[in-house]
Write an enzyme that holds these catalytic residues in place. Structure first.
Site, PDB file in Angstrom:
ATOM      1  N   PRO A  11     -19.131  35.088 -39.058  1.00 49.84           N
ATOM      2  CA  PRO A  11     -20.574  35.054 -38.832  1.00 49.84           C
ATOM      3  C   PRO A  11     -21.019  33.964 -37.866  1.00 49.84           C
ATOM      4  O   PRO A  11     -20.468  32.870 -37.834  1.00 49.84           O
ATOM      5  CB  PRO A  11     -21.148  34.807 -40.228  1.00 49.84           C
ATOM      6  CG  PRO A  11     -20.046  34.187 -40.996  1.00 49.84           C
ATOM      7  CD  PRO A  11     -18.782  34.767 -40.445  1.00 49.84           C
ATOM      8  N   ASN A  12     -22.007  34.342 -37.088  1.00 52.27           N
ATOM      9  CA  ASN A  12     -22.707  33.473 -36.139  1.00 52.27           C
ATOM     10  C   ASN A  12     -21.899  33.110 -34.901  1.00 52.27           C
ATOM     11  O   ASN A  12     -22.431  32.469 -33.994  1.00 52.27           O
ATOM     12  CB  ASN A  12     -23.238  32.207 -36.828  1.00 52.27           C
ATOM     13  CG  ASN A  12     -24.215  32.537 -37.918  1.00 52.27           C
ATOM     14  OD1 ASN A  12     -25.162  33.284 -37.697  1.00 52.27           O
ATOM     15  ND2 ASN A  12     -23.982  32.038 -39.109  1.00 52.27           N
ATOM     16  N   ARG A  19     -25.798  28.443 -29.698  1.00 54.68           N
ATOM     17  CA  ARG A  19     -25.891  27.814 -31.017  1.00 54.68           C
ATOM     18  C   ARG A  19     -25.279  26.417 -30.993  1.00 54.68           C
ATOM     19  O   ARG A  19     -24.078  26.267 -30.770  1.00 54.68           O
ATOM     20  CB  ARG A  19     -25.144  28.683 -32.030  1.00 54.68           C
ATOM     21  CG  ARG A  19     -25.104  28.088 -33.409  1.00 54.68           C
ATOM     22  CD  ARG A  19     -24.256  28.960 -34.337  1.00 54.68           C
ATOM     23  NE  ARG A  19     -24.121  28.294 -35.615  1.00 54.68           N
ATOM     24  CZ  ARG A  19     -23.015  28.288 -36.336  1.00 54.68           C
ATOM     25  NH1 ARG A  19     -21.950  28.930 -35.916  1.00 54.68           N
ATOM     26  NH2 ARG A  19     -22.981  27.655 -37.467  1.00 54.68           N
ATOM     27  N   TYR A  24     -20.497  23.073 -30.852  1.00 58.16           N
ATOM     28  CA  TYR A  24     -19.606  24.193 -30.534  1.00 58.16           C
ATOM     29  C   TYR A  24     -19.310  24.371 -29.051  1.00 58.16           C
ATOM     30  O   TYR A  24     -18.497  25.214 -28.690  1.00 58.16           O
ATOM     31  CB  TYR A  24     -20.197  25.492 -31.103  1.00 58.16           C
ATOM     32  CG  TYR A  24     -20.369  25.445 -32.598  1.00 58.16           C
ATOM     33  CD1 TYR A  24     -19.263  25.487 -33.437  1.00 58.16           C
ATOM     34  CD2 TYR A  24     -21.627  25.329 -33.175  1.00 58.16           C
ATOM     35  CE1 TYR A  24     -19.410  25.422 -34.818  1.00 58.16           C
ATOM     36  CE2 TYR A  24     -21.789  25.271 -34.552  1.00 58.16           C
ATOM     37  CZ  TYR A  24     -20.679  25.311 -35.367  1.00 58.16           C
ATOM     38  OH  TYR A  24     -20.825  25.242 -36.729  1.00 58.16           O
ATOM     39  N   ASN A  75     -11.174  32.885 -37.041  1.00 55.69           N
ATOM     40  CA  ASN A  75     -12.208  31.874 -37.184  1.00 55.69           C
ATOM     41  C   ASN A  75     -13.206  32.487 -38.159  1.00 55.69           C
ATOM     42  O   ASN A  75     -14.039  33.301 -37.759  1.00 55.69           O
ATOM     43  CB  ASN A  75     -12.868  31.539 -35.852  1.00 55.69           C
ATOM     44  CG  ASN A  75     -13.899  30.440 -35.994  1.00 55.69           C
ATOM     45  OD1 ASN A  75     -14.388  30.180 -37.088  1.00 55.69           O
ATOM     46  ND2 ASN A  75     -14.250  29.811 -34.882  1.00 55.69           N
ATOM     47  N   ALA A  78     -18.526  30.252 -41.437  1.00 54.24           N
ATOM     48  CA  ALA A  78     -18.926  29.720 -42.735  1.00 54.24           C
ATOM     49  C   ALA A  78     -18.192  30.382 -43.899  1.00 54.24           C
ATOM     50  O   ALA A  78     -18.037  29.773 -44.962  1.00 54.24           O
ATOM     51  CB  ALA A  78     -20.435  29.867 -42.917  1.00 54.24           C
ATOM     52  N   GLU A  99      -5.741  29.938 -39.234  1.00 57.28           N
ATOM     53  CA  GLU A  99      -7.182  29.698 -39.323  1.00 57.28           C
ATOM     54  C   GLU A  99      -7.598  28.793 -38.169  1.00 57.28           C
ATOM     55  O   GLU A  99      -6.923  27.801 -37.866  1.00 57.28           O
ATOM     56  CB  GLU A  99      -7.497  29.033 -40.658  1.00 57.28           C
ATOM     57  CG  GLU A  99      -8.965  28.758 -40.880  1.00 57.28           C
ATOM     58  CD  GLU A  99      -9.248  28.121 -42.235  1.00 57.28           C
ATOM     59  OE1 GLU A  99     -10.437  27.948 -42.552  1.00 57.28           O
ATOM     60  OE2 GLU A  99      -8.293  27.779 -42.974  1.00 57.28           O
ATOM     61  N   HIS A 101     -11.020  26.723 -36.387  1.00 54.71           N
ATOM     62  CA  HIS A 101     -12.418  26.271 -36.383  1.00 54.71           C
ATOM     63  C   HIS A 101     -12.641  25.477 -35.109  1.00 54.71           C
ATOM     64  O   HIS A 101     -11.806  24.630 -34.747  1.00 54.71           O
ATOM     65  CB  HIS A 101     -12.729  25.396 -37.600  1.00 54.71           C
ATOM     66  CG  HIS A 101     -12.712  26.157 -38.885  1.00 54.71           C
ATOM     67  ND1 HIS A 101     -13.774  26.919 -39.312  1.00 54.71           N
ATOM     68  CD2 HIS A 101     -11.739  26.289 -39.817  1.00 54.71           C
ATOM     69  CE1 HIS A 101     -13.458  27.489 -40.466  1.00 54.71           C
ATOM     70  NE2 HIS A 101     -12.226  27.115 -40.791  1.00 54.71           N
ATOM     71  N   ARG A 108     -17.492  16.849 -40.649  1.00 47.56           N
ATOM     72  CA  ARG A 108     -18.851  17.373 -40.758  1.00 47.56           C
ATOM     73  C   ARG A 108     -19.366  17.243 -42.193  1.00 47.56           C
ATOM     74  O   ARG A 108     -18.840  16.461 -42.980  1.00 47.56           O
ATOM     75  CB  ARG A 108     -18.860  18.820 -40.277  1.00 47.56           C
ATOM     76  CG  ARG A 108     -18.486  18.884 -38.785  1.00 47.56           C
ATOM     77  CD  ARG A 108     -18.705  20.217 -38.173  1.00 47.56           C
ATOM     78  NE  ARG A 108     -20.110  20.604 -38.261  1.00 47.56           N
ATOM     79  CZ  ARG A 108     -20.517  21.849 -38.098  1.00 47.56           C
ATOM     80  NH1 ARG A 108     -19.662  22.823 -37.857  1.00 47.56           N
ATOM     81  NH2 ARG A 108     -21.800  22.144 -38.177  1.00 47.56           N
TER      82      ARG A 108
END
Length: 145
Positions: A11-12, A19, A24, A75, A78, A99, A101, A108
């Site tokens: 998502p996103n 964003r 990012y 990725n 969330a 995975e 990110h 964070r």
């Protein structure tokens, strides 16, 4: 014959480039896709690059990849911090999963520090920006030879 690698995005991530560029970066998901396909080809992979904002779609793609792909870079966005469904889907398949990110999730907010994916994945790459996808492809090359 080239092996297929799925690169799945949660998502996103379709909003990359707009964003929170301070976190990012300025690359769009299309930019990252082009980079992955180019590097993937040089590594002998065909990259099947996808994005969905829907958890169930990502689960379906993991199952599909388990049947046809040599490996997966994901990725999860969330969902990486919340999705037992993605965790279970990864455990249900036999291909290696890396995975990814873009940001360093450990630097964070505390709720981002735990990954539900990491215990089921071969490994995690985080904090290297979009280059993390390229690192994941190289890792998959190393473990699928």
């Amino acid at each position: 014959m080239a092996q297929t690698i799925f690169v799945l995005n949660g998502p996103n991530l379709n909003a990359l480039g707009k964003r929170e560029p301070g976190i990012y970066g300025g690359k769009t998901l299309k930019d990252i896709e082009a980079d992955c396909k180019s590097v993937g080809e040089s590594l002998g992979f065909v990259v099947d690059f996808r994005q969905s904002n829907h958890e169930g779609v990502l689960v379906d793609w993991l199952h599909e990849a388990g049947d046809v792909a040599a490996g997966i870079a994901i990725n999860p966005g969330a969902y990486g911090h919340t999705s037992i469904a993605l965790h279970d889907a990864i455990r249900a398949i036999s291909v290696p999963v890396v995975e990814v990110h873009i940001s360093n999730i450990h630097a964070r907010e505390e709720f981002r520090h735990k990954s539900m994916i990491a215990p089921a994945a071969k490994g995690m790459i985080c904090g290297f920006g979009p280059y993390g996808y390229i690192l994941a492809l190289h890792a998959l090359k190393s473990i699928t030879q």
